[in-house]
Design an enzyme around this catalytic site. Sequence first.
Site, short mmCIF file in Angstrom:
data_model
loop_
_atom_site.label_atom_id
_atom_site.label_comp_id
_atom_site.label_asym_id
_atom_site.label_seq_id
_atom_site.Cartn_x
_atom_site.Cartn_y
_atom_site.Cartn_z
N GLU A 157 -11.74 -31.51 -8.72
CA GLU A 157 -11.90 -31.91 -10.31
C GLU A 157 -12.09 -30.49 -11.27
O GLU A 157 -12.29 -29.44 -10.61
CB GLU A 157 -13.01 -32.70 -10.54
CG GLU A 157 -14.21 -32.15 -10.14
CD GLU A 157 -15.55 -32.83 -10.87
OE1 GLU A 157 -15.40 -32.68 -12.16
OE2 GLU A 157 -16.31 -33.43 -10.41
N LYS A 215 -25.47 -38.47 -8.68
CA LYS A 215 -26.13 -37.66 -9.37
C LYS A 215 -27.54 -38.30 -9.84
O LYS A 215 -27.68 -39.26 -10.12
CB LYS A 215 -25.67 -37.18 -10.90
CG LYS A 215 -24.18 -36.37 -10.51
CD LYS A 215 -23.81 -35.96 -12.17
CE LYS A 215 -22.63 -35.08 -11.96
NZ LYS A 215 -21.12 -36.09 -11.72
#
Length: 344
Positions: free
Chosen positions: A62, A197
Amino acid sequence: MAFSSSSALSRISNLSRHFHSPNSKTSDDPQGAIDAPGGGLIKISSEVSAAISRGHPVVALESTIISHGMPYPQNLETAKEVEAIVRKNGAVPATVAILDGTPCVGLNEEELERLSILGNRVQKTARRDIAQVVASGGNGATTVSATMFFASKVGIPVFVTGGIGGVHRHGEQTMDISSDLTELGRTPVAVISAGIKSILDIPRTLEYLETQGVCVAAYRTNEFPAFFTETSGCKAPCRVDTPEEAAKLIVANMNLELGSGILIAVPIPNEHSAFGSLIEKAIQTALQEAREKNIVGNAETPFLLKRVNELTGGASLASNIALVKNNALVGAKIAAALAKLRVE
């Protein structure tokens, strides 16, 4: 292991051949625009295109981590180091971004540097934003969902990132749920990450992934990792201990044509997880500040990561870089094992 002609892996080979049709620009124009299956233009580097068509391992990467994850020039240095790790472990890196309205799979050094310098002036681009960025001729740094979309479009089955998005804390009230999760439910790409996360609600995220039918595996552990730390208190639904086991899982998912992705969660290296309690305390402070400032939506995660880094004196960023590099190493090995299975 034999594959039928109708298997997903065979279809990936067909996609690769499509890139080398007479209408495609590859050898004469190393960065030419090509027709993607189903229509639309995607610029794919000649190196990545050649690797796909020959069945060599490729790892999608990404670009949001470059533009929004850290400052220049650290972001450029990290991007180059991650690509180097992928190459060292036998795969071709394919960083994904949208530049001047053109989706790009595989960036050269000049494009990487441009993206790094632009930083957060580049639009953070999830799946919902792709059409708008392309139509406006803008620059977009792809999130997990957008990167998965483009990786699947060109036939790259393995994608490495830092951590995926998820259900935000208090998401049962705000309904703030990352599009990464729905993308995993509908796009057959294996995502190698350090878990979810830890600024997010990990138990609810795992529940949502189950609802989406996503296979979630932990790498060499029974407990699902929490990005900055090796443990989250949540048991992983399944476990893989080697790149070969991970590759077999990917092959099974593709051959069955389940249509969903796979999340392979790799714990942060032990030597970089020592700051876990310090980081968690900083996360709580940052979350409170975000609520007070009414920072929501796709602006929340970059704010939280930046604030947590400030509160920890840079410890969280150092851990973030370490886990991304580790994921790149594991992901490249998985891609290589998958390519070997295809040959067999």
